[in-house]
Design a protein around this motif. Structure first.
Motif, PDB file in Angstrom:
ATOM      1  N   ARG A  78       3.051 -12.633  -2.873  1.00 56.28           N
ATOM      2  CA  ARG A  78       3.724 -13.916  -2.664  1.00 56.28           C
ATOM      3  C   ARG A  78       3.350 -14.549  -1.324  1.00 56.28           C
ATOM      4  N   MET A  79       3.318 -13.750  -0.269  1.00 54.93           N
ATOM      5  CA  MET A  79       3.106 -14.322   1.052  1.00 54.93           C
ATOM      6  C   MET A  79       1.624 -14.414   1.418  1.00 54.93           C
ATOM      7  N   LEU A  80       0.890 -13.312   1.284  1.00 49.31           N
ATOM      8  CA  LEU A  80      -0.512 -13.327   1.694  1.00 49.31           C
ATOM      9  C   LEU A  80      -1.396 -14.125   0.745  1.00 49.31           C
ATOM     10  N   HIS A  81      -1.147 -13.996  -0.551  1.00 43.40           N
ATOM     11  CA  HIS A  81      -2.061 -14.597  -1.515  1.00 43.40           C
ATOM     12  C   HIS A  81      -1.583 -15.958  -2.030  1.00 43.40           C
ATOM     13  N   GLU A  82      -0.259 -16.126  -2.186  1.00 46.87           N
ATOM     14  CA  GLU A  82       0.267 -17.386  -2.702  1.00 46.87           C
ATOM     15  C   GLU A  82       0.829 -18.290  -1.618  1.00 46.87           C
ATOM     16  N   GLY A  83       1.182 -17.732  -0.464  1.00 44.94           N
ATOM     17  CA  GLY A  83       1.663 -18.526   0.653  1.00 44.94           C
ATOM     18  C   GLY A  83       2.997 -19.192   0.439  1.00 44.94           C
ATOM     19  N   VAL A  84       3.868 -18.586  -0.407  1.00 40.81           N
ATOM     20  CA  VAL A  84       5.119 -19.259  -0.740  1.00 40.81           C
ATOM     21  C   VAL A  84       6.210 -19.070   0.311  1.00 40.81           C
ATOM     22  N   GLY A  85       6.001 -18.159   1.253  1.00 41.77           N
ATOM     23  CA  GLY A  85       7.058 -17.905   2.227  1.00 41.77           C
ATOM     24  C   GLY A  85       8.117 -16.994   1.648  1.00 41.77           C
ATOM     25  N   GLY A  86       9.244 -16.892   2.329  1.00 43.41           N
ATOM     26  CA  GLY A  86      10.305 -16.007   1.878  1.00 43.41           C
ATOM     27  C   GLY A  86      11.365 -15.877   2.944  1.00 43.41           C
ATOM     28  N   TYR A  87      12.170 -14.832   2.842  1.00 47.32           N
ATOM     29  CA  TYR A  87      13.188 -14.627   3.864  1.00 47.32           C
ATOM     30  C   TYR A  87      12.961 -13.286   4.549  1.00 47.32           C
ATOM     31  N   CYS A  88      13.909 -12.821   5.354  1.00 41.51           N
ATOM     32  CA  CYS A  88      13.624 -11.778   6.340  1.00 41.51           C
ATOM     33  C   CYS A  88      13.007 -10.525   5.747  1.00 41.51           C
ATOM     34  N   PHE A  89      13.480 -10.055   4.578  1.00 42.91           N
ATOM     35  CA  PHE A  89      12.951  -8.811   4.034  1.00 42.91           C
ATOM     36  C   PHE A  89      11.471  -8.942   3.683  1.00 42.91           C
ATOM     37  N   GLU A  90      11.031 -10.155   3.404  1.00 42.82           N
ATOM     38  CA  GLU A  90       9.616 -10.391   3.102  1.00 42.82           C
ATOM     39  C   GLU A  90       8.802 -10.582   4.380  1.00 42.82           C
ATOM     40  N   HIS A  91       9.246 -11.470   5.255  1.00 46.59           N
ATOM     41  CA  HIS A  91       8.532 -11.716   6.510  1.00 46.59           C
ATOM     42  C   HIS A  91       8.337 -10.426   7.304  1.00 46.59           C
ATOM     43  N   VAL A  92       9.385  -9.634   7.435  1.00 46.02           N
ATOM     44  CA  VAL A  92       9.321  -8.463   8.308  1.00 46.02           C
ATOM     45  C   VAL A  92       8.474  -7.355   7.696  1.00 46.02           C
TER      46      VAL A  92
END
Length: 288
Positions: A78-92
């Motif tokens: 989601r974050m590295l390949h799709e760039g959708v962002g997220g909340y703390c459990f994903e960012h960290v």
């Protein structure tokens, strides 16, 4: 167990997080493995600021009731390949995994937002450099843009205010006894309280459930929150408003209808296909 070593010998799935791809996506130049780019405070500064300018804080999928979970493989996709962002459990998880693969010592931390009596539903991380631990907080919206020393009274001046660390004791905490905890404050306002207990992947799964899937458990299931640091400030979009903060200027607060809120999210660079934009608009109109 993963091929890659991780905190406390626990498999955090850090093999899912490609450091070269991460650095390319956030625009930080570093020759991996080169002596001149050994992990140091300058690299942490550059990574933290670039991360919060690249990856938005977003609860869109939580609000739409379709969040796919926070296992490392899903976070990486989601974050590295799709760039959708997220909340703390994903960012960290993303930042911690990359930093570990770059050779840094990392400790994942759980905290309680705004009150020491709330559930442990915020995640941050500590990074060790030369015997000192530095707090990184990429998943809290308007928060740190770089590392803050985990030391009582340590301060970091941001353009939107002073962030500071404060040590305290829980007191007689039952079976765990007298336990240290740390408060992050913006000015006098408590942002979150973080304890020093070891964090396991099951804790992250549980925190995600409380925050995002347990019926009626939190605001992320009823209120849109998308925010991002931009080149000239910080922007937050909620279900009915956009708040724009710029250094040295008065904060702008604009009321929005549902369609305008969807457009404002797109303006922040959050990828949305037509079906997601439609579903988000309908959800916001339901909550109006």
């Amino acid at each position: 167990m993963s091929h890659f070593a991780s905190e406390h010998g626990v498999d955090w799935g850090i093999g899912e997080f490609d450091p070269a791809l991460y650095l390319e996506r956030i625009g930080v130049e570093a020759e991996l493995g080169a002596a001149e780019d050994a992990p140091d405070l300058d690299l942490l500064e550059r990574i933290h600021l670039a991360h919060v300018r690249t990856f938005p804080f977003s609860n869109i999928d939580v609000l739409l009731g379709r969040h796919p979970g926070v296992d490392p493989g899903t976070v990486a996709r989601r974050m590295l390949h799709e760039g959708v962002g997220g909340y703390c459990f994903e960012h960290v998880q993303l930042m911690a995994g990359v930093l570990e693969r770059l050779g840094m010592s990392v400790r994942r931390r759980l905290g309680r937002v705004h009150s020491a009596t709330n559930s442990r539903t915020h995640m941050s991380l500590d990074v060790e450099l030369d015997g000192q631990w530095w707090v990184m907080d990429p998943g809290f919206g308007l928060s740190l843009t770089g590392p803050l020393l985990r030391e009582d009274g340590a301060r970091r001046e941001e353009w939107f205010g002073t962030l500071s660390m404060h040590s305290s004791r829980i007191g007689d905490a039952g079976d765990v006894g007298d336990m240290e905890q740390w408060e992050l404050r913006r000015g006098e306002d408590l942002q979150h309280v973080t304890d020093q207990l070891p964090v396991m992947p099951a804790d992250v799964t549980g925190g995600h459930h409380i925050t995002s899937t347990m019926p009626g458990s939190g605001p992320f299931q009823s209120q849109l929150v998308v925010s991002r640091f931009v080149e000239d400030g910080h922007v937050t979009v909620t279900s009915a408003a956009r708040t724009i903060r710029r250094p040295g200027q008065r904060t702008l607060h604009e009321e929005l209808i549902a369609s305008q809120a969807v457009d404002a999210v797109a303006d922040l660079g959050v990828p949305m296909d037509a079906s997601t934009a439609q579903a988000l608009g309908e959800r916001l109109r339901e909550r109006a």
